[in-house]
Design a protein around this motif. Sequence first.
Motif, PDB file in Angstrom:
ATOM      1  N   GLU A 156      -1.681 -14.287   9.857  1.00  0.00           N
ATOM      2  CA  GLU A 156      -1.582 -15.720  10.103  1.00  0.00           C
ATOM      3  C   GLU A 156      -1.711 -16.523   8.809  1.00  0.00           C
ATOM      4  OE1 GLU A 156      -0.774 -17.199  12.886  1.00  0.00           O
ATOM      5  OE2 GLU A 156      -0.616 -15.274  13.925  1.00  0.00           O
ATOM      6  N   ALA A 157      -2.579 -16.073   7.894  1.00  0.00           N
ATOM      7  CA  ALA A 157      -2.725 -16.771   6.613  1.00  0.00           C
ATOM      8  C   ALA A 157      -1.449 -16.673   5.800  1.00  0.00           C
ATOM      9  CB  ALA A 157      -3.900 -16.180   5.842  1.00  0.00           C
ATOM     10  N   ASP A 158      -0.857 -15.500   5.773  1.00  0.00           N
ATOM     11  CA  ASP A 158       0.378 -15.291   5.013  1.00  0.00           C
ATOM     12  C   ASP A 158       1.495 -16.174   5.556  1.00  0.00           C
ATOM     13  OD1 ASP A 158       1.992 -14.011   3.051  1.00  0.00           O
ATOM     14  OD2 ASP A 158       2.799 -12.683   4.593  1.00  0.00           O
ATOM     15  N   ARG A 159       1.581 -16.313   6.870  1.00  0.00           N
ATOM     16  CA  ARG A 159       2.615 -17.160   7.477  1.00  0.00           C
ATOM     17  C   ARG A 159       2.483 -18.613   7.063  1.00  0.00           C
ATOM     18  NH1 ARG A 159       2.420 -14.705  13.681  1.00  0.00           N
ATOM     19  NH2 ARG A 159       3.737 -12.858  13.275  1.00  0.00           N
ATOM     20  N   ARG A 160       1.266 -19.040   6.733  1.00  0.00           N
ATOM     21  CA  ARG A 160       1.042 -20.422   6.317  1.00  0.00           C
ATOM     22  C   ARG A 160       1.130 -20.600   4.810  1.00  0.00           C
ATOM     23  NH1 ARG A 160      -1.148 -19.980  11.134  1.00  0.00           N
ATOM     24  NH2 ARG A 160      -1.740 -21.805  12.385  1.00  0.00           N
ATOM     25  N   GLY A 161       1.447 -19.544   4.094  1.00  0.00           N
ATOM     26  CA  GLY A 161       1.550 -19.629   2.646  1.00  0.00           C
ATOM     27  C   GLY A 161       0.223 -19.599   1.929  1.00  0.00           C
ATOM     28  N   VAL A 162      -0.845 -19.174   2.620  1.00  0.00           N
ATOM     29  CA  VAL A 162      -2.157 -19.046   1.982  1.00  0.00           C
ATOM     30  C   VAL A 162      -2.142 -17.818   1.082  1.00  0.00           C
ATOM     31  CG1 VAL A 162      -4.629 -18.697   2.373  1.00  0.00           C
ATOM     32  CG2 VAL A 162      -3.294 -20.127   3.956  1.00  0.00           C
ATOM     33  N   ARG A 163      -2.544 -17.985  -0.147  1.00  0.00           N
ATOM     34  CA  ARG A 163      -2.575 -16.866  -1.087  1.00  0.00           C
ATOM     35  C   ARG A 163      -3.737 -15.940  -0.742  1.00  0.00           C
ATOM     36  NH1 ARG A 163       1.210 -15.714  -4.717  1.00  0.00           N
ATOM     37  NH2 ARG A 163      -0.123 -15.746  -6.561  1.00  0.00           N
ATOM     38  N   LEU A 164      -3.489 -14.630  -0.755  1.00  0.00           N
ATOM     39  CA  LEU A 164      -4.472 -13.646  -0.324  1.00  0.00           C
ATOM     40  C   LEU A 164      -4.906 -12.766  -1.484  1.00  0.00           C
ATOM     41  CD1 LEU A 164      -2.770 -12.544   3.023  1.00  0.00           C
ATOM     42  CD2 LEU A 164      -4.773 -14.028   2.773  1.00  0.00           C
ATOM     43  N   GLY A 165      -6.211 -12.568  -1.616  1.00  0.00           N
ATOM     44  CA  GLY A 165      -6.722 -11.740  -2.702  1.00  0.00           C
ATOM     45  C   GLY A 165      -7.898 -10.895  -2.274  1.00  0.00           C
ATOM     46  N   MET A 166      -8.305 -10.002  -3.170  1.00  0.00           N
ATOM     47  CA  MET A 166      -9.463  -9.147  -2.938  1.00  0.00           C
ATOM     48  C   MET A 166     -10.131  -8.876  -4.276  1.00  0.00           C
ATOM     49  SD  MET A 166      -9.569  -5.471  -0.926  1.00  0.00           S
ATOM     50  CE  MET A 166      -9.221  -6.237   0.660  1.00  0.00           C
ATOM     51  N   ILE A 167     -11.461  -8.982  -4.316  1.00  0.00           N
ATOM     52  CA  ILE A 167     -12.200  -8.703  -5.540  1.00  0.00           C
ATOM     53  C   ILE A 167     -13.190  -7.566  -5.314  1.00  0.00           C
ATOM     54  CG2 ILE A 167     -11.962 -11.045  -6.462  1.00  0.00           C
ATOM     55  CD1 ILE A 167     -14.920 -11.478  -5.516  1.00  0.00           C
ATOM     56  N   SER A 168     -13.601  -6.921  -6.403  1.00  0.00           N
ATOM     57  CA  SER A 168     -14.505  -5.763  -6.331  1.00  0.00           C
ATOM     58  C   SER A 168     -14.015  -4.783  -5.269  1.00  0.00           C
ATOM     59  CB  SER A 168     -15.945  -6.208  -6.045  1.00  0.00           C
ATOM     60  OG  SER A 168     -16.472  -6.925  -7.128  1.00  0.00           O
ATOM     61  N   ALA A 169     -12.715  -4.599  -5.223  1.00  0.00           N
ATOM     62  CA  ALA A 169     -12.095  -3.790  -4.175  1.00  0.00           C
ATOM     63  C   ALA A 169     -12.335  -2.308  -4.427  1.00  0.00           C
ATOM     64  CB  ALA A 169     -10.599  -4.081  -4.105  1.00  0.00           C
ATOM     65  N   THR A 170     -12.753  -1.635  -3.379  1.00  0.00           N
ATOM     66  CA  THR A 170     -13.034  -0.216  -3.510  1.00  0.00           C
ATOM     67  C   THR A 170     -12.652   0.505  -2.226  1.00  0.00           C
ATOM     68  OG1 THR A 170     -14.754   1.415  -4.031  1.00  0.00           O
ATOM     69  CG2 THR A 170     -15.420  -0.470  -2.712  1.00  0.00           C
ATOM     70  N   LEU A 171     -12.265   1.735  -2.355  1.00  0.00           N
ATOM     71  CA  LEU A 171     -11.900   2.561  -1.205  1.00  0.00           C
ATOM     72  C   LEU A 171     -12.328   3.982  -1.518  1.00  0.00           C
ATOM     73  CD1 LEU A 171     -10.432   2.541   1.566  1.00  0.00           C
ATOM     74  CD2 LEU A 171      -8.367   3.225   0.343  1.00  0.00           C
ATOM     75  N   ALA A 172     -13.416   4.412  -0.891  1.00  0.00           N
ATOM     76  CA  ALA A 172     -13.945   5.742  -1.167  1.00  0.00           C
ATOM     77  C   ALA A 172     -12.934   6.813  -0.791  1.00  0.00           C
ATOM     78  CB  ALA A 172     -15.242   5.958  -0.403  1.00  0.00           C
ATOM     79  N   GLU A 173     -13.010   7.924  -1.504  1.00  0.00           N
ATOM     80  CA  GLU A 173     -12.069   9.013  -1.258  1.00  0.00           C
ATOM     81  C   GLU A 173     -12.126   9.486   0.187  1.00  0.00           C
ATOM     82  OE1 GLU A 173     -10.769  13.251  -3.354  1.00  0.00           O
ATOM     83  OE2 GLU A 173     -12.418  12.055  -4.147  1.00  0.00           O
ATOM     84  N   GLY A 174     -13.311   9.489   0.777  1.00  0.00           N
ATOM     85  CA  GLY A 174     -13.453   9.946   2.148  1.00  0.00           C
ATOM     86  C   GLY A 174     -13.473   8.826   3.171  1.00  0.00           C
ATOM     87  N   SER A 175     -13.032   7.624   2.807  1.00  0.00           N
ATOM     88  CA  SER A 175     -13.068   6.485   3.714  1.00  0.00           C
ATOM     89  C   SER A 175     -12.216   6.721   4.957  1.00  0.00           C
ATOM     90  CB  SER A 175     -12.581   5.223   2.996  1.00  0.00           C
ATOM     91  OG  SER A 175     -12.420   4.151   3.904  1.00  0.00           O
ATOM     92  N   GLY A 176     -12.737   6.261   6.105  1.00  0.00           N
ATOM     93  CA  GLY A 176     -11.974   6.354   7.340  1.00  0.00           C
ATOM     94  C   GLY A 176     -10.707   5.528   7.305  1.00  0.00           C
ATOM     95  N   ARG A 177     -10.634   4.547   6.415  1.00  0.00           N
ATOM     96  CA  ARG A 177      -9.423   3.725   6.307  1.00  0.00           C
ATOM     97  C   ARG A 177      -8.237   4.523   5.774  1.00  0.00           C
ATOM     98  NH1 ARG A 177     -10.261  -2.454   5.588  1.00  0.00           N
ATOM     99  NH2 ARG A 177     -12.238  -2.750   6.674  1.00  0.00           N
ATOM    100  N   ARG A 178      -8.524   5.698   5.219  1.00  0.00           N
ATOM    101  CA  ARG A 178      -7.435   6.522   4.708  1.00  0.00           C
ATOM    102  C   ARG A 178      -6.873   7.462   5.785  1.00  0.00           C
ATOM    103  NH1 ARG A 178      -8.603   9.425  -0.663  1.00  0.00           N
ATOM    104  NH2 ARG A 178      -6.364   9.098  -0.942  1.00  0.00           N
ATOM    105  N   GLY A 179      -7.505   7.471   6.967  1.00  0.00           N
ATOM    106  CA  GLY A 179      -6.998   8.274   8.065  1.00  0.00           C
ATOM    107  C   GLY A 179      -5.662   7.746   8.568  1.00  0.00           C
ATOM    108  N   ALA A 180      -4.925   8.568   9.261  1.00  0.00           N
ATOM    109  CA  ALA A 180      -3.561   8.221   9.666  1.00  0.00           C
ATOM    110  C   ALA A 180      -3.524   6.968  10.532  1.00  0.00           C
ATOM    111  CB  ALA A 180      -2.932   9.406  10.402  1.00  0.00           C
ATOM    112  N   LEU A 181      -4.388   6.883  11.548  1.00  0.00           N
ATOM    113  CA  LEU A 181      -4.357   5.736  12.452  1.00  0.00           C
ATOM    114  C   LEU A 181      -4.754   4.454  11.738  1.00  0.00           C
ATOM    115  CD1 LEU A 181      -4.029   4.504  15.232  1.00  0.00           C
ATOM    116  CD2 LEU A 181      -6.398   5.176  15.755  1.00  0.00           C
ATOM    117  N   ALA A 182      -5.880   4.487  11.011  1.00  0.00           N
ATOM    118  CA  ALA A 182      -6.349   3.286  10.313  1.00  0.00           C
ATOM    119  C   ALA A 182      -5.337   2.831   9.266  1.00  0.00           C
ATOM    120  CB  ALA A 182      -7.702   3.555   9.663  1.00  0.00           C
ATOM    121  N   ALA A 183      -4.770   3.783   8.535  1.00  0.00           N
ATOM    122  CA  ALA A 183      -3.798   3.433   7.499  1.00  0.00           C
ATOM    123  C   ALA A 183      -2.580   2.745   8.106  1.00  0.00           C
ATOM    124  CB  ALA A 183      -3.384   4.676   6.733  1.00  0.00           C
TER     125      ALA A 183
END
Length: 419
Positions: A136-163
Motif C-alpha cells: 500500500e505504501a509503494d502504491r502511494r509513492g512512499v519511499r521504502l527503506g531498511m536500516i541495520s538490516a540483517t538476515l541470519a543464515e538459519g532464519s525462517g524467512r529463508r524458507g520456501a513458504l516465507a520467501a
Amino acid sequence: MIASLARAAAAVVPAGSRKLTRSLAARRGIRARFREWGATHRDPSRPLLWMHARSVGEGLQARPVIELLRDRHPGLQLAYTHYSPSAAAFAASLPVDVHDYLPFDTAGDARAILDAWLPAALVFSKLDLWPALAREADRRGVRLGMISATLAEGSGRRGALAATLLREAYARLDAVGAIDAADAGRLVALGARQETVEVTGDTRYDQVWARALAARTGNAMLAPLRSSRPTLVAGSTWPADERVLLPAWLTMRSSVSEARLVLVPHEPSQAHLAPLARWSGDAGLRTRRLSEAPDDEWDVLLVDRTGALGDLYALADVAYVGGGFHAAGLHSVLEPAAFGVPVLIGPRHEGSRDAKLLLHAGGATAVDGAKVFARVAGDWLTDAAAREQAGNSAREVVRAGLGASERSTALVERLLGLR
C-alpha cells in the motif's frame, strides 16, 4: 486472513496482563487514533518520516538515526511504530511527533495510517517488513527503506513458504542498509534488488559506545557501587542461565573470596528475584537490592529494575551475558564489550553475529557448564594481563563497527530527498 482475525480479536479482547492480551487490546481504536493525530498535528507542508521497529532491540537500532534526523532537520516530522507491548515505554522516550502500535498487516489498516500520516518515507529497522503495508505504501509513492538490516543464515524467512510471501515486499524496498556483506547477499537472495543494497553497519555499535563513554564520565547510580573488589556482572539472565551461573560463582568464590556478583535478571519480577535472594541468603552472602540504594558492602547485588544494565557493566571486571542456555536466544554482548570487559556466554549462541565476532577476536569465551564457567571466570578475575588482553579485544570489535549511525542516517536522508 490471520491479520484480519487478529484485528477482530483486538476489538473484543478484555484487559489483561499477558503479552498477547496487551498487544491485542492496545490496537483497539487504532484507526481513530491515526485519524485524530493526522487531523490535528500533521502539517502537509513538512515531510514526515515514519520509522518502524518491532521491539526494543530494533528500536535501539533506530534511535540514533531518529536523534540525528531530529537534530539536523527540525522541520521534519517524525512518526514511530512498534509491534511489541514491551516497546511502548521505549517508544514514548523517543524524540518523535507521534508513536503508536503498528496495526495488523491488513490493507485496510495500512490505508488508514498512510492516509492519516501522509509519510514521505517509511523505514524499517532490522527486518520487520510487512507485505500489505509495503504494497500500500509503494502504491502511494512512499519511499521504502531498511536500516541495520540483517538476515541470519538459519532464519525462517529463508524458507520456501516465507520467501515466497515476502519476496515481493523486499523487492519494493528503495534502499537497504545491511549490517555486513553476508547479510546483503542474503537479502538480495530474498528479493531485495541488488542496486538498492549497501553495507552501512549496525547502529547499535555507536549506541553502546556512547553509553559506555557517558557511564565512565559520571553516573550517580554507579558511584556508591564502585569498589576495588573483583566483580562479575551477569546481565539479562534467565533461570536456565542461573542454574549454571550460581553454583559456578560459589565454586569460583572459594578461591576468589572477595569477588562480587551483580545479578541482573532479564525479567526482574518478584517471582524471579525471590529464589535468587533465598539462594544468596542460604549461602551466607551479604545481599542487597539496587532499589535499596546500597553502598559497596555487599557480595551479591540483585538488580530489581529494568534499564540499568547498560550502565552496570561499568562495574564489571568480567561479564556474563544471559540467554545462551535456553532457546530464546543470546542477549546483547556489545554492551559489556564497549566497556572493554571480557564476556562469558552459554553454548547456544549460533544466531548471534556479535558473539561470533567476539569469540573470533578472543574477547569472549563460550562455556557449557558450571565447571568451565568457574575456571574461565576465575582465571580472568585473578590474571590481570589475560583479562586486559581479552577486554581490549572485545572493545576493538565494537570500535571497528562505529560509524553505522551516520551511514544509516545518510541513507534515510537520500530517501527523503534531503541529500
